[in-house]
Design a protein around this motif. Structure first.
Motif, mmCIF file in Angstrom:
data_model
loop_
_atom_site.group_PDB
_atom_site.id
_atom_site.type_symbol
_atom_site.label_atom_id
_atom_site.label_comp_id
_atom_site.label_asym_id
_atom_site.label_seq_id
_atom_site.Cartn_x
_atom_site.Cartn_y
_atom_site.Cartn_z
ATOM 1 N N VAL A 229 0.861 -1.182 0.000
ATOM 2 C CA VAL A 229 0.000 0.000 0.000
ATOM 3 C C VAL A 229 0.898 1.233 0.000
ATOM 4 C CG1 VAL A 229 -0.220 -0.047 2.531
ATOM 5 C CG2 VAL A 229 -1.914 1.186 1.155
ATOM 6 N N VAL A 230 0.497 2.252 -0.765
ATOM 7 C CA VAL A 230 1.346 3.431 -0.946
ATOM 8 C C VAL A 230 0.548 4.712 -0.738
ATOM 9 C CG1 VAL A 230 2.883 4.688 -2.514
ATOM 10 C CG2 VAL A 230 2.775 2.181 -2.619
ATOM 11 N N TYR A 231 1.072 5.580 0.127
ATOM 12 C CA TYR A 231 0.579 6.945 0.285
ATOM 13 C C TYR A 231 1.426 7.847 -0.590
ATOM 14 C CZ TYR A 231 0.826 11.659 2.315
ATOM 15 O OH TYR A 231 0.878 13.019 2.489
ATOM 16 N N THR A 232 0.800 8.728 -1.363
ATOM 17 C CA THR A 232 1.550 9.743 -2.099
ATOM 18 C C THR A 232 0.980 11.122 -1.788
ATOM 19 O OG1 THR A 232 0.143 9.580 -4.086
ATOM 20 C CG2 THR A 232 2.100 8.159 -3.987
ATOM 21 N N ILE A 233 1.866 12.111 -1.728
ATOM 22 C CA ILE A 233 1.492 13.477 -1.369
ATOM 23 C C ILE A 233 0.626 14.128 -2.434
ATOM 24 C CG2 ILE A 233 3.640 14.396 -2.335
ATOM 25 C CD1 ILE A 233 1.735 15.828 0.688
ATOM 26 N N ASN A 234 0.831 13.764 -3.700
ATOM 27 C CA ASN A 234 0.036 14.352 -4.781
ATOM 28 C C ASN A 234 0.103 13.442 -6.011
ATOM 29 O OD1 ASN A 234 2.555 14.812 -5.915
ATOM 30 N ND2 ASN A 234 2.429 17.037 -5.844
ATOM 31 N N GLU A 235 -0.583 13.828 -7.066
ATOM 32 C CA GLU A 235 -0.692 12.966 -8.242
ATOM 33 C C GLU A 235 0.567 12.887 -9.086
ATOM 34 O OE1 GLU A 235 -5.530 13.378 -8.369
ATOM 35 O OE2 GLU A 235 -4.318 14.549 -9.788
ATOM 36 N N PRO A 236 1.372 13.959 -9.235
ATOM 37 C CA PRO A 236 2.656 13.764 -9.917
ATOM 38 C C PRO A 236 3.526 12.711 -9.234
ATOM 39 C CG PRO A 236 2.118 16.077 -9.871
ATOM 40 C CD PRO A 236 1.090 15.391 -9.008
ATOM 41 N N ALA A 237 3.597 12.748 -7.892
ATOM 42 C CA ALA A 237 4.356 11.718 -7.170
ATOM 43 C C ALA A 237 3.734 10.346 -7.379
ATOM 44 C CB ALA A 237 4.412 12.054 -5.678
ATOM 45 N N ALA A 238 2.399 10.287 -7.432
ATOM 46 C CA ALA A 238 1.715 9.009 -7.661
ATOM 47 C C ALA A 238 1.994 8.474 -9.057
ATOM 48 C CB ALA A 238 0.208 9.181 -7.471
ATOM 49 N N GLU A 239 2.065 9.365 -10.032
ATOM 50 C CA GLU A 239 2.383 8.920 -11.396
ATOM 51 C C GLU A 239 3.776 8.303 -11.443
ATOM 52 O OE1 GLU A 239 2.548 10.632 -16.004
ATOM 53 O OE2 GLU A 239 2.125 11.994 -14.332
ATOM 54 N N GLY A 240 4.722 8.930 -10.751
ATOM 55 C CA GLY A 240 6.068 8.366 -10.681
ATOM 56 C C GLY A 240 6.079 7.034 -9.960
ATOM 57 N N ALA A 241 5.311 6.939 -8.864
ATOM 58 C CA ALA A 241 5.233 5.685 -8.115
ATOM 59 C C ALA A 241 4.659 4.573 -8.985
ATOM 60 C CB ALA A 241 4.384 5.869 -6.861
ATOM 61 N N TYR A 242 3.631 4.898 -9.756
ATOM 62 C CA TYR A 242 3.016 3.888 -10.629
ATOM 63 C C TYR A 242 4.011 3.390 -11.669
ATOM 64 C CZ TYR A 242 -0.019 1.628 -14.009
ATOM 65 O OH TYR A 242 -0.583 0.710 -14.853
ATOM 66 N N ALA A 243 4.835 4.290 -12.214
ATOM 67 C CA ALA A 243 5.839 3.874 -13.201
ATOM 68 C C ALA A 243 6.802 2.864 -12.587
ATOM 69 C CB ALA A 243 6.590 5.095 -13.724
ATOM 70 N N ALA A 244 7.197 3.119 -11.337
ATOM 71 C CA ALA A 244 8.116 2.197 -10.659
ATOM 72 C C ALA A 244 7.432 0.866 -10.363
ATOM 73 C CB ALA A 244 8.623 2.832 -9.366
ATOM 74 N N LEU A 245 6.187 0.915 -9.917
ATOM 75 C CA LEU A 245 5.449 -0.316 -9.629
ATOM 76 C C LEU A 245 5.244 -1.139 -10.901
ATOM 77 C CD1 LEU A 245 2.773 1.181 -7.206
ATOM 78 C CD2 LEU A 245 4.528 -0.494 -6.582
ATOM 79 N N ARG A 246 4.927 -0.459 -11.976
ATOM 80 C CA ARG A 246 4.714 -1.169 -13.239
ATOM 81 C C ARG A 246 6.002 -1.818 -13.734
ATOM 82 N NH1 ARG A 246 1.951 1.424 -18.732
ATOM 83 N NH2 ARG A 246 1.853 -0.553 -19.895
ATOM 84 N N ALA A 247 7.108 -1.103 -13.614
ATOM 85 C CA ALA A 247 8.392 -1.657 -14.036
ATOM 86 C C ALA A 247 8.761 -2.896 -13.224
ATOM 87 C CB ALA A 247 9.488 -0.603 -13.908
ATOM 88 N N ALA A 248 8.299 -2.922 -11.971
ATOM 89 C CA ALA A 248 8.587 -4.061 -11.091
ATOM 90 C C ALA A 248 7.520 -5.149 -11.195
ATOM 91 C CB ALA A 248 8.693 -3.577 -9.645
ATOM 92 N N GLY A 249 6.511 -4.935 -12.038
ATOM 93 C CA GLY A 249 5.426 -5.908 -12.159
ATOM 94 C C GLY A 249 4.510 -5.948 -10.952
ATOM 95 N N ARG A 250 4.427 -4.836 -10.219
ATOM 96 C CA ARG A 250 3.647 -4.791 -8.976
ATOM 97 C C ARG A 250 2.421 -3.888 -9.078
ATOM 98 N NH1 ARG A 250 5.993 -5.583 -4.267
ATOM 99 N NH2 ARG A 250 3.823 -5.810 -3.613
ATOM 100 N N GLU A 251 2.106 -3.393 -10.260
ATOM 101 C CA GLU A 251 1.045 -2.396 -10.375
ATOM 102 C C GLU A 251 -0.349 -2.924 -10.036
ATOM 103 O OE1 GLU A 251 1.400 -3.899 -14.714
ATOM 104 O OE2 GLU A 251 2.580 -3.856 -12.859
ATOM 105 N N HIS A 252 -0.524 -4.262 -10.067
ATOM 106 C CA HIS A 252 -1.855 -4.832 -9.817
ATOM 107 C C HIS A 252 -2.063 -5.314 -8.385
ATOM 108 C CE1 HIS A 252 -2.750 -4.455 -14.014
ATOM 109 N NE2 HIS A 252 -1.785 -5.275 -14.368
ATOM 110 N N ASP A 253 -0.979 -5.418 -7.598
ATOM 111 C CA ASP A 253 -1.141 -5.951 -6.241
ATOM 112 C C ASP A 253 -0.718 -4.961 -5.153
ATOM 113 O OD1 ASP A 253 1.583 -6.043 -6.707
ATOM 114 O OD2 ASP A 253 1.860 -8.077 -5.949
ATOM 115 N N VAL A 254 -0.599 -3.688 -5.513
ATOM 116 C CA VAL A 254 -0.276 -2.642 -4.546
ATOM 117 C C VAL A 254 -1.374 -1.581 -4.611
ATOM 118 C CG1 VAL A 254 1.336 -0.808 -3.904
ATOM 119 C CG2 VAL A 254 2.217 -3.022 -4.687
ATOM 120 N N VAL A 255 -1.902 -1.189 -3.461
ATOM 121 C CA VAL A 255 -2.926 -0.146 -3.396
ATOM 122 C C VAL A 255 -2.232 1.215 -3.399
ATOM 123 C CG1 VAL A 255 -4.782 0.863 -2.032
ATOM 124 C CG2 VAL A 255 -4.508 -1.633 -2.116
ATOM 125 N N LEU A 256 -2.395 1.951 -4.482
ATOM 126 C CA LEU A 256 -1.764 3.263 -4.648
ATOM 127 C C LEU A 256 -2.827 4.349 -4.536
ATOM 128 C CD1 LEU A 256 0.653 5.083 -5.474
ATOM 129 C CD2 LEU A 256 0.096 4.555 -7.862
#
Length: 336
Positions: A229-256
């Motif tokens: 589960v991930v807290y982000t301060i705003n949507e630009p930070a969330a977009e960056g977090a999603y890119a990292a999760l997707r690269a790691a193959g984790r975009e479907h099992d982490v609550v962002l």
């Protein structure tokens, strides 16, 4: 030409000259609104000209200034945290003869000296989006109740995680700002834990930027691969977090989750990149701020106190007992 008209004219030319002399190190957002017979000048100082949130806020302020027939000078720091740039902008606006200054402080204490100087000169100062510390350092604040927005974000994240044991990553903004503190603490309360809880796997500072959000998420995933589960301060930070999760193959099992509610952010929710975002209404802040300055300049009462402009959770996967709206609603309201 009467002495009054001549004096007003000279002040107008002085203001324009000072505008032209503003340092190029500041962001260059300059409005070109209609001139006013009243000669009312409103200043706007935002955190950056990069974050689309502040671009939206500036455009709303420009539109309201045009509607009210007053001039608006818009300036910003070069980056989130550029306190010196904001102080320089305030001092220039004082010299330019602004009747009111609207500011989203990069640091809740950093510009207090310049703000005090402006108020001593008879200029009404209003905080938008981000409260000063102390809050009464300005005349009034028009902003989201960021603590409650964080609570909403945290409650949703806790529901979305279900029965899983939490391993939380926190992608924070910029230290020293009330927005960052309130959202962070509100999230923890809404999630049902306290600072220092072992459920918090790690934290990273992102300054609310996409690239730092991605780097921070990459670092946290490397150190704590069990993050879910991930807290982000705003949507630009969330977009960056999603890119990292997707690269790691984790975009479907982490609550962002995130906060902002920009139209692009709502689209992220719609396509499933973000589970939920808490929408703010910066256009309401900007409009109310401009109106308060103009009304005061025309003989009205001085604005005071905190004015909550509201927030709303946006998701297409709602849970019972939470106040939520879907993305169809969100796309009609984003950053209004």
């Amino acid at each position: 030409m009467s002495r009054t008209i001549e004096t007003t004219s000279r002040r107008g030319w002085l203001a324009l000259a000072l505008i032209a002399a503003l340092p190029t190190s500041l962001a260059t957002g300059l409005a070109s609104p209609a001139r006013s017979a009243d000669g009312i000048l409103v200043g706007l100082v935002t955190k950056t000209e990069v974050n689309p949130y502040f671009v939206s806020l500036r455009r709303a302020a420009e539109a309201e200034a045009r509607a009210r027939g007053v001039r608006l000078i818009a300036r910003a720091g070069k980056f989130d945290g550029d306190n010196e740039g904001q102080v320089a902008a305030i001092e220039t606006l004082i010299s330019a003869g602004a009747r009111g200054i609207l500011i989203t402080p990069n640091n809740s204490t950093g510009p207090l000296g310049a703000i005090a100087k402006a108020r001593k000169a008879g200029i009404v100062v209003i905080a938008l989006d981000t409260a000063t510390d102390p809050a009464d350092a300005v005349d009034a604040t028009y902003a989201t109740d960021n603590f409650q927005a964080g609570v909403k974000q945290g409650r949703y994240a806790r529901h979305a995680l279900g029965s899983k044991a939490p391993h939380l990553a926190m992608l924070d903004g910029t230290p020293g700002g009330t927005v960052d503190t309130f959202r962070h603490n509100g999230f923890l309360q809404g999630f049902g834990i306290k600072e220092g809880d072992p459920a918090v796997a790690g934290k990273q500072i992102t300054n609310g930027a996409q690239d730092k959000g991605q780097t921070g998420m990459e670092n946290l995933l490397s150190a704590h691969p069990d993050i879910n589960v991930v807290y982000t301060i705003n949507e630009p930070a969330a977009e960056g977090a999603y890119a990292a999760l997707r690269a790691a193959g984790r975009e479907h099992d982490v609550v962002l989750t995130s906060i902002d509610g920009g139209c692009l952010g709502v689209k992220y929710v719609k396509r499933g990149a973000i589970a939920a975002t808490v929408m703010q209404f910066p256009a309401k802040m900007a409009k109310a701020g401009v109106d308060a300055v103009v009304d005061f300049a025309k003989g009205g009462s001085k604005p005071s106190g905190l004015h909550d402009t509201g927030s709303a959770t946006i998701t297409d996967h709602p849970f019972p007992g939470l106040d939520q709206h879907d993305t169809a609603w969100g796309l009609t309201k984003c950053w209004g």
